[in-house]
Design a protein around this motif. Structure first.
Motif, short mmCIF file in Angstrom:
data_model
loop_
_atom_site.label_atom_id
_atom_site.label_comp_id
_atom_site.label_asym_id
_atom_site.label_seq_id
_atom_site.Cartn_x
_atom_site.Cartn_y
_atom_site.Cartn_z
N THR A 76 42.18 61.55 -76.41
CA THR A 76 41.30 60.11 -76.19
C THR A 76 42.00 59.33 -77.12
O THR A 76 42.61 59.57 -78.30
CB THR A 76 40.12 60.36 -76.46
OG1 THR A 76 39.93 60.85 -77.73
CG2 THR A 76 39.32 61.19 -75.26
N THR A 135 40.90 55.30 -78.61
CA THR A 135 39.58 54.60 -78.57
C THR A 135 40.09 53.29 -79.72
O THR A 135 40.54 53.60 -80.66
CB THR A 135 38.54 55.03 -79.29
OG1 THR A 135 38.32 56.34 -78.73
CG2 THR A 135 37.35 54.22 -79.66
N VAL A 142 37.38 53.13 -75.16
CA VAL A 142 38.42 54.15 -74.67
C VAL A 142 39.22 53.70 -73.73
O VAL A 142 39.06 53.00 -72.91
CB VAL A 142 37.43 55.53 -73.96
CG1 VAL A 142 38.49 56.46 -73.35
CG2 VAL A 142 36.67 56.02 -74.96
N GLN A 145 42.49 53.74 -70.90
CA GLN A 145 42.49 54.50 -70.00
C GLN A 145 43.91 54.09 -69.11
O GLN A 145 44.34 52.71 -69.12
CB GLN A 145 41.74 54.66 -69.07
CG GLN A 145 40.30 55.38 -69.58
CD GLN A 145 39.00 55.42 -68.67
OE1 GLN A 145 38.99 54.65 -67.71
NE2 GLN A 145 38.16 56.20 -69.00
#
Length: 134
Positions: free
Chosen positions: A15, A17, A22, A24
């Motif tokens: 992940t 951040t 977050v 994507q």
């Protein structure tokens, strides 16, 4: 079955951040890369061959975020680049954690359009990067 002692990497467990959001929609191949700008130790040798060591307290780092051009996060990172906002970043996997409390986008994404999905790569300057193996 006995434990093999081998950790298995899974890109789905990574992940990123940025400023609490977050990220994507990464491009094919490397999603994120990071590197320190300088070595942790500086060395020198005098004229008689006696070495010296000095701890380098520079924690500047580069984090490169490789997005697909149709990523929903492209607009968010582009806005951070345009406003020159300082933000925190955390990259976390089952194996490592990379973080910095102060970052800024040093280079916005270049662009191209063609046959394939466009790629958008952002270069982040991390002012206090830390890397921890988990």
């Amino acid at each position: 079955m006995a434990d093999s002692g081998i950790n298995m990497y899974d890109a789905k467990d990574v992940t990123l951040t940025v400023d609490g959001v977050v990220i994507q929609g990464f491009q094919d191949a490397d999603m994120i890369t990071y590197s320190f700008k300088e070595e942790q130790v500086r060395t020198s040798v005098d004229a008689q061959g006696v070495p010296s060591l000095a701890k380098n307290n520079n924690h500047l780092g580069n984090i490169v975020i490789n997005l697909s051009g149709n990523s929903k996060s492209h607009k968010f990172l582009n806005n951070l680049a345009n406003t020159r906002k300082v933000f925190p970043i955390v990259i976390k996997s089952d194996l490592e954690k990379v973080s910095s409390t102060q970052c800024i986008i040093a280079k916005p994404a270049d662009g191209a359009f063609g046959k394939d999905t466009p790629k958008r790569t952002y270069t982040v300057e991390a002012l206090s990067m830390e890397v921890t193996a988990l």
